[in-house]
Motif scaffolding. Structure first.
Motif, PDB file in Angstrom:
ATOM      1  N   LEU A 295      26.728  59.149  67.540  1.00 20.25           N
ATOM      2  CA  LEU A 295      27.520  59.968  68.582  1.00 20.25           C
ATOM      3  C   LEU A 295      28.855  59.623  68.647  1.00 20.25           C
ATOM      4  CD1 LEU A 295      27.386  62.093  71.100  1.00 20.25           C
ATOM      5  CD2 LEU A 295      26.712  60.108  72.645  1.00 20.25           C
ATOM      6  N   ASN A 296      29.091  58.180  68.752  1.00 25.12           N
ATOM      7  CA  ASN A 296      30.548  57.775  68.680  1.00 25.12           C
ATOM      8  C   ASN A 296      31.522  58.480  67.430  1.00 25.12           C
ATOM      9  OD1 ASN A 296      30.076  56.606  71.182  1.00 25.12           O
ATOM     10  ND2 ASN A 296      29.729  54.667  70.243  1.00 25.12           N
TER      11      ASN A 296
ATOM     12  N   SER B 149      19.121  54.981  71.647  1.00 31.04           N
ATOM     13  CA  SER B 149      19.071  53.703  70.872  1.00 31.04           C
ATOM     14  C   SER B 149      20.366  53.606  70.639  1.00 31.04           C
ATOM     15  CB  SER B 149      18.296  54.123  69.665  1.00 31.04           C
ATOM     16  OG  SER B 149      19.000  55.110  68.738  1.00 31.04           O
ATOM     17  N   GLU B 150      20.658  52.243  70.045  1.00 32.64           N
ATOM     18  CA  GLU B 150      21.914  51.669  69.479  1.00 32.64           C
ATOM     19  C   GLU B 150      22.726  52.791  68.483  1.00 32.64           C
ATOM     20  OE1 GLU B 150      24.117  47.537  67.803  1.00 32.64           O
ATOM     21  OE2 GLU B 150      22.254  47.362  69.099  1.00 32.64           O
ATOM     22  N   GLN B 151      21.508  52.814  67.550  1.00 27.70           N
ATOM     23  CA  GLN B 151      21.864  53.838  66.321  1.00 27.70           C
ATOM     24  C   GLN B 151      22.400  55.134  66.825  1.00 27.70           C
ATOM     25  OE1 GLN B 151      18.965  54.052  63.344  1.00 27.70           O
ATOM     26  NE2 GLN B 151      20.164  55.223  62.161  1.00 27.70           N
ATOM     27  N   GLY B 152      21.750  55.743  67.775  1.00 33.45           N
ATOM     28  CA  GLY B 152      22.169  56.859  68.145  1.00 33.45           C
ATOM     29  C   GLY B 152      23.298  56.932  68.988  1.00 33.45           C
ATOM     30  N   GLN B 153      23.882  56.013  69.625  1.00 36.91           N
ATOM     31  CA  GLN B 153      24.769  55.954  70.372  1.00 36.91           C
ATOM     32  C   GLN B 153      26.355  55.650  69.371  1.00 36.91           C
ATOM     33  OE1 GLN B 153      25.670  55.902  73.974  1.00 36.91           O
ATOM     34  NE2 GLN B 153      27.786  56.280  72.746  1.00 36.91           N
ATOM     35  N   THR B 154      25.717  54.759  68.315  1.00 35.84           N
ATOM     36  CA  THR B 154      26.728  54.955  67.154  1.00 35.84           C
ATOM     37  C   THR B 154      26.938  56.174  66.680  1.00 35.84           C
ATOM     38  OG1 THR B 154      26.062  52.486  66.816  1.00 35.84           O
ATOM     39  CG2 THR B 154      27.281  53.731  65.138  1.00 35.84           C
TER      40      THR B 154
ATOM     41  N   ALA C  91      32.410  62.541  60.034  1.00 34.72           N
ATOM     42  CA  ALA C  91      31.521  61.466  60.712  1.00 34.72           C
ATOM     43  C   ALA C  91      30.568  61.008  59.798  1.00 34.72           C
ATOM     44  CB  ALA C  91      30.915  62.339  62.113  1.00 34.72           C
ATOM     45  N   GLY C  92      30.229  61.358  58.658  1.00 39.38           N
ATOM     46  CA  GLY C  92      29.363  60.949  57.750  1.00 39.38           C
ATOM     47  C   GLY C  92      27.984  60.989  58.279  1.00 39.38           C
TER      48      GLY C  92
ATOM     49  N   ARG D 170      32.038  62.239  67.767  1.00 35.76           N
ATOM     50  CA  ARG D 170      33.180  62.359  68.821  1.00 35.76           C
ATOM     51  C   ARG D 170      34.347  61.792  68.094  1.00 35.76           C
ATOM     52  NH1 ARG D 170      31.327  62.796  74.368  1.00 35.76           N
ATOM     53  NH2 ARG D 170      33.508  61.839  75.115  1.00 35.76           N
ATOM     54  N   LYS D 171      34.629  60.874  67.462  1.00 32.21           N
ATOM     55  CA  LYS D 171      35.544  60.558  66.860  1.00 32.21           C
ATOM     56  C   LYS D 171      36.295  61.235  65.951  1.00 32.21           C
ATOM     57  CE  LYS D 171      37.745  56.456  64.536  1.00 32.21           C
ATOM     58  NZ  LYS D 171      37.582  54.884  63.910  1.00 32.21           N
ATOM     59  N   ALA D 172      35.324  61.766  65.182  1.00 26.33           N
ATOM     60  CA  ALA D 172      35.537  62.696  63.940  1.00 26.33           C
ATOM     61  C   ALA D 172      36.103  64.078  64.569  1.00 26.33           C
ATOM     62  CB  ALA D 172      34.288  63.201  63.130  1.00 26.33           C
ATOM     63  N   ALA D 173      35.521  64.244  65.692  1.00 28.90           N
ATOM     64  CA  ALA D 173      35.744  65.764  66.474  1.00 28.90           C
ATOM     65  C   ALA D 173      37.159  65.656  66.928  1.00 28.90           C
ATOM     66  CB  ALA D 173      34.787  65.896  67.623  1.00 28.90           C
TER      67      ALA D 173
END
Length: 205
Positions: A9-10, A2-7, A37-38, A13-16
């Motif tokens: 995940l992003n 889903s769009e929320q799931g992709q958000t 990542a919150g 990954r950005k936090a990591a």
């Protein structure tokens, strides 16, 4: 997904990426990644099973591209007729190194993590793996020179290892220090000229 799931995940990954760049793999904290990542820990485990798997997801593609491109160049050279190899010694490797440089500059953070922050993972062996491939290619080429009636004097194995490892460390210094790309291209050209001349001298060619 889903769009929320992709958000989500992003964000993970950005936090990591931020955490690994700052602290390296060993010291990076999953708890801190989740906090930055919150998202909840449960949400994280919906995407990755471990810190190792997350690290792999961030830099695995870049590592594999580098090794595959390098090995492809080695094979292309080995596939040339023996009598053509001396005249093509620098062309194939030069194109390969330039391709790797361009790709690395397109993925600077990933390569800085691989080169500087990957201790404790398989990625920390990049230079050693490339040196192993290069060493085999060098030995194969020495056999070709012998068959062509242009034998090389014996090369001390420890010296050979230091020179090959040093060559790759020099190359990756361009990326670690994020030199302006135009400068990096120039330094790569000069570096290759330096090492090629040195190897030709050592091989008696």
């Amino acid at each position: 997904m889903s769009e929320q799931g992709q958000t989500t995940l992003n964000m993970v990954r950005k936090a990591a990426m931020q955490e690994f760049l700052e602290k390296g793999f060993k010291s990076a904290s999953l708890r801190n990644i989740v906090k930055i990542a919150g998202v909840t820990t449960g949400a994280f485990y919906g995407y990755y099973n471990s810190k190792e798997e997350l690290f792999e997801a961030l830099v695995g593609e870049q590592y594999d591209y580098t090794m595959n491109r390098f090995c492809k160049a080695q094979q292309e050279f080995a596939d040339l007729p023996p009598e053509e190899q001396p005249d093509n010694l620098t062309d194939i490797s030069g194109a390969c190194m330039h391709d790797m440089l361009v790709y690395a500059y397109e993925h600077l953070n990933e390569f800085k993590i691989i080169l500087c922050k990957s201790e404790g993972t398989r990625f920390s062996n990049l230079i050693d793996e490339m040196a192993e491939v290069e060493t085999k290619g060098t030995h194969d080429y020495l056999e070709i020179l012998k068959r062509l009636g242009r034998p090389s004097p014996p090369i001390d194995e420890r010296l050979e290892h230091m020179l090959i490892t040093g060559m790759f460390k020099t190359f990756f210094e361009l990326i670690i220090h994020e030199m302006p790309f135009e400068k990096a291209e120039y330094y790569l050209k000069e570096m290759r000229a330096f090492y090629t001349a040195g190897w030709m001298k050592i091989m008696g060619q």
